[in-house]
Design a protein around this motif. Sequence first.
Motif, PDB file in Angstrom:
ATOM      1  N   ARG A  31      48.906  37.852  53.893  1.00 35.73           N
ATOM      2  CA  ARG A  31      47.503  37.410  53.979  1.00 35.73           C
ATOM      3  C   ARG A  31      46.582  38.404  53.286  1.00 35.73           C
ATOM      4  NH1 ARG A  31      49.218  35.455  59.032  1.00 35.73           N
ATOM      5  NH2 ARG A  31      48.636  37.372  60.105  1.00 35.73           N
ATOM      6  N   LEU A  32      46.863  39.696  53.449  1.00 39.73           N
ATOM      7  CA  LEU A  32      46.052  40.717  52.783  1.00 39.73           C
ATOM      8  C   LEU A  32      46.178  40.609  51.273  1.00 39.73           C
ATOM      9  CD1 LEU A  32      44.240  43.194  52.699  1.00 39.73           C
ATOM     10  CD2 LEU A  32      46.290  44.615  53.067  1.00 39.73           C
ATOM     11  N   GLN A  33      47.385  40.442  50.774  1.00 36.10           N
ATOM     12  CA  GLN A  33      47.580  40.308  49.331  1.00 36.10           C
ATOM     13  C   GLN A  33      46.833  39.091  48.789  1.00 36.10           C
ATOM     14  OE1 GLN A  33      51.853  40.256  48.933  1.00 36.10           O
ATOM     15  NE2 GLN A  33      52.003  42.472  48.844  1.00 36.10           N
ATOM     16  N   ALA A  34      46.894  37.985  49.513  1.00 32.31           N
ATOM     17  CA  ALA A  34      46.196  36.776  49.075  1.00 32.31           C
ATOM     18  C   ALA A  34      44.678  36.997  49.089  1.00 32.31           C
ATOM     19  CB  ALA A  34      46.572  35.592  49.960  1.00 32.31           C
ATOM     20  N   ALA A  35      44.178  37.646  50.125  1.00 33.66           N
ATOM     21  CA  ALA A  35      42.739  37.911  50.224  1.00 33.66           C
ATOM     22  C   ALA A  35      42.280  38.846  49.113  1.00 33.66           C
ATOM     23  CB  ALA A  35      42.400  38.495  51.600  1.00 33.66           C
ATOM     24  N   GLU A  36      43.076  39.859  48.823  1.00 36.10           N
ATOM     25  CA  GLU A  36      42.711  40.794  47.749  1.00 36.10           C
ATOM     26  C   GLU A  36      42.765  40.121  46.383  1.00 36.10           C
ATOM     27  OE1 GLU A  36      45.395  44.046  48.577  1.00 36.10           O
ATOM     28  OE2 GLU A  36      43.836  45.133  49.680  1.00 36.10           O
ATOM     29  N   ALA A  37      43.725  39.224  46.187  1.00 45.69           N
ATOM     30  CA  ALA A  37      43.809  38.493  44.917  1.00 45.69           C
ATOM     31  C   ALA A  37      42.582  37.593  44.753  1.00 45.69           C
ATOM     32  CB  ALA A  37      45.084  37.662  44.863  1.00 45.69           C
ATOM     33  N   LYS A  38      42.190  36.957  45.836  1.00 44.88           N
ATOM     34  CA  LYS A  38      41.008  36.091  45.798  1.00 44.88           C
ATOM     35  C   LYS A  38      39.748  36.921  45.505  1.00 44.88           C
ATOM     36  CE  LYS A  38      38.650  32.556  48.528  1.00 44.88           C
ATOM     37  NZ  LYS A  38      38.640  31.824  49.816  1.00 44.88           N
ATOM     38  N   LEU A  39      39.652  38.085  46.116  1.00 50.11           N
ATOM     39  CA  LEU A  39      38.509  38.964  45.868  1.00 50.11           C
ATOM     40  C   LEU A  39      38.484  39.405  44.414  1.00 50.11           C
ATOM     41  CD1 LEU A  39      36.072  40.623  46.788  1.00 50.11           C
ATOM     42  CD2 LEU A  39      37.685  42.418  47.505  1.00 50.11           C
ATOM     43  N   MET A  40      39.643  39.737  43.864  1.00 50.18           N
ATOM     44  CA  MET A  40      39.718  40.172  42.479  1.00 50.18           C
ATOM     45  C   MET A  40      39.259  39.047  41.545  1.00 50.18           C
ATOM     46  SD  MET A  40      42.933  41.696  40.262  1.00 50.18           S
ATOM     47  CE  MET A  40      43.345  42.833  41.557  1.00 50.18           C
ATOM     48  N   GLN A  41      39.709  37.836  41.802  1.00 50.88           N
ATOM     49  CA  GLN A  41      39.307  36.698  40.972  1.00 50.88           C
ATOM     50  C   GLN A  41      37.804  36.467  41.075  1.00 50.88           C
ATOM     51  OE1 GLN A  41      41.792  33.609  42.619  1.00 50.88           O
ATOM     52  NE2 GLN A  41      43.227  33.734  40.894  1.00 50.88           N
ATOM     53  N   LEU A  42      37.294  36.535  42.290  1.00 47.08           N
ATOM     54  CA  LEU A  42      35.865  36.315  42.506  1.00 47.08           C
ATOM     55  C   LEU A  42      35.039  37.391  41.811  1.00 47.08           C
ATOM     56  CD1 LEU A  42      33.940  34.430  43.985  1.00 47.08           C
ATOM     57  CD2 LEU A  42      34.252  35.823  46.035  1.00 47.08           C
ATOM     58  N   SER A  43      35.468  38.632  41.919  1.00 44.79           N
ATOM     59  CA  SER A  43      34.748  39.734  41.268  1.00 44.79           C
ATOM     60  C   SER A  43      34.787  39.597  39.751  1.00 44.79           C
ATOM     61  CB  SER A  43      35.355  41.074  41.676  1.00 44.79           C
ATOM     62  OG  SER A  43      35.190  41.285  43.064  1.00 44.79           O
ATOM     63  N   GLN A  44      35.924  39.182  39.237  1.00 45.85           N
ATOM     64  CA  GLN A  44      36.052  38.987  37.791  1.00 45.85           C
ATOM     65  C   GLN A  44      35.125  37.858  37.325  1.00 45.85           C
ATOM     66  OE1 GLN A  44      40.049  38.102  36.527  1.00 45.85           O
ATOM     67  NE2 GLN A  44      39.548  38.233  34.366  1.00 45.85           N
ATOM     68  N   TYR A  45      35.109  36.771  38.064  1.00 51.73           N
ATOM     69  CA  TYR A  45      34.246  35.648  37.704  1.00 51.73           C
ATOM     70  C   TYR A  45      32.777  36.053  37.786  1.00 51.73           C
ATOM     71  CZ  TYR A  45      32.221  30.982  37.613  1.00 51.73           C
ATOM     72  OH  TYR A  45      31.478  29.875  37.288  1.00 51.73           O
ATOM     73  N   LEU A  46      32.430  36.825  38.796  1.00 56.75           N
ATOM     74  CA  LEU A  46      31.057  37.297  38.943  1.00 56.75           C
ATOM     75  C   LEU A  46      30.650  38.160  37.745  1.00 56.75           C
ATOM     76  CD1 LEU A  46      28.521  37.524  40.710  1.00 56.75           C
ATOM     77  CD2 LEU A  46      29.640  39.377  41.940  1.00 56.75           C
ATOM     78  N   GLY A  47      31.540  39.050  37.331  1.00 61.04           N
ATOM     79  CA  GLY A  47      31.252  39.887  36.160  1.00 61.04           C
ATOM     80  C   GLY A  47      31.078  39.067  34.897  1.00 61.04           C
ATOM     81  N   GLU A  48      31.956  38.088  34.717  1.00 60.55           N
ATOM     82  CA  GLU A  48      31.858  37.220  33.544  1.00 60.55           C
ATOM     83  C   GLU A  48      30.545  36.422  33.566  1.00 60.55           C
ATOM     84  OE1 GLU A  48      35.381  34.832  33.730  1.00 60.55           O
ATOM     85  OE2 GLU A  48      36.696  36.505  33.180  1.00 60.55           O
ATOM     86  N   TYR A  49      30.170  35.943  34.737  1.00 62.48           N
ATOM     87  CA  TYR A  49      28.948  35.149  34.845  1.00 62.48           C
ATOM     88  C   TYR A  49      27.713  36.011  34.567  1.00 62.48           C
ATOM     89  CZ  TYR A  49      26.101  31.221  36.332  1.00 62.48           C
ATOM     90  OH  TYR A  49      25.211  30.171  36.350  1.00 62.48           O
ATOM     91  N   ARG A  50      27.742  37.266  35.009  1.00 62.71           N
ATOM     92  CA  ARG A  50      26.624  38.178  34.713  1.00 62.71           C
ATOM     93  C   ARG A  50      26.509  38.402  33.208  1.00 62.71           C
ATOM     94  NH1 ARG A  50      28.171  42.104  39.590  1.00 62.71           N
ATOM     95  NH2 ARG A  50      26.709  41.320  41.147  1.00 62.71           N
TER      96      ARG A  50
END
Length: 133
Positions: A31-50
Amino acid sequence: MAAPSRYALLLRLASERTDRAAKQLGQSQQRLQAAEAKLMQLSQYLGEYRQQRLARASQGMGALQWNDFQRFLERLEDAERSQQRDCEWCRQAVEQARQQWQEARQHQRAMETLTEQEAMRLLAEQTRREQKQ
């Protein structure tokens, strides 16, 4: 044939408890690995959107479009903060599961030691009886 150990049931229960704790630890880590992967994707998308917003702003952007970008960025940032909290909760769950597994394993080892000591005691008794005969 030797009589079953009086600790056999306790040892089996301790072993089953250790197995359950190990399984729970594995699930918590997944569950931690999945949550961290989701956070990484979200952070990457946020950076790209900025970056996309800055690129468009440099080409000229109306106030309405800027506000739309800004509102969406705020939603993404909220989602990122929420996911960070989820990751922290998962880390705590992993640590708690690890402690439970360690405690269960320690108890199992204690039961194994008791079982071995009993077997040695019984063997010594049997040897003494045989020597008396």
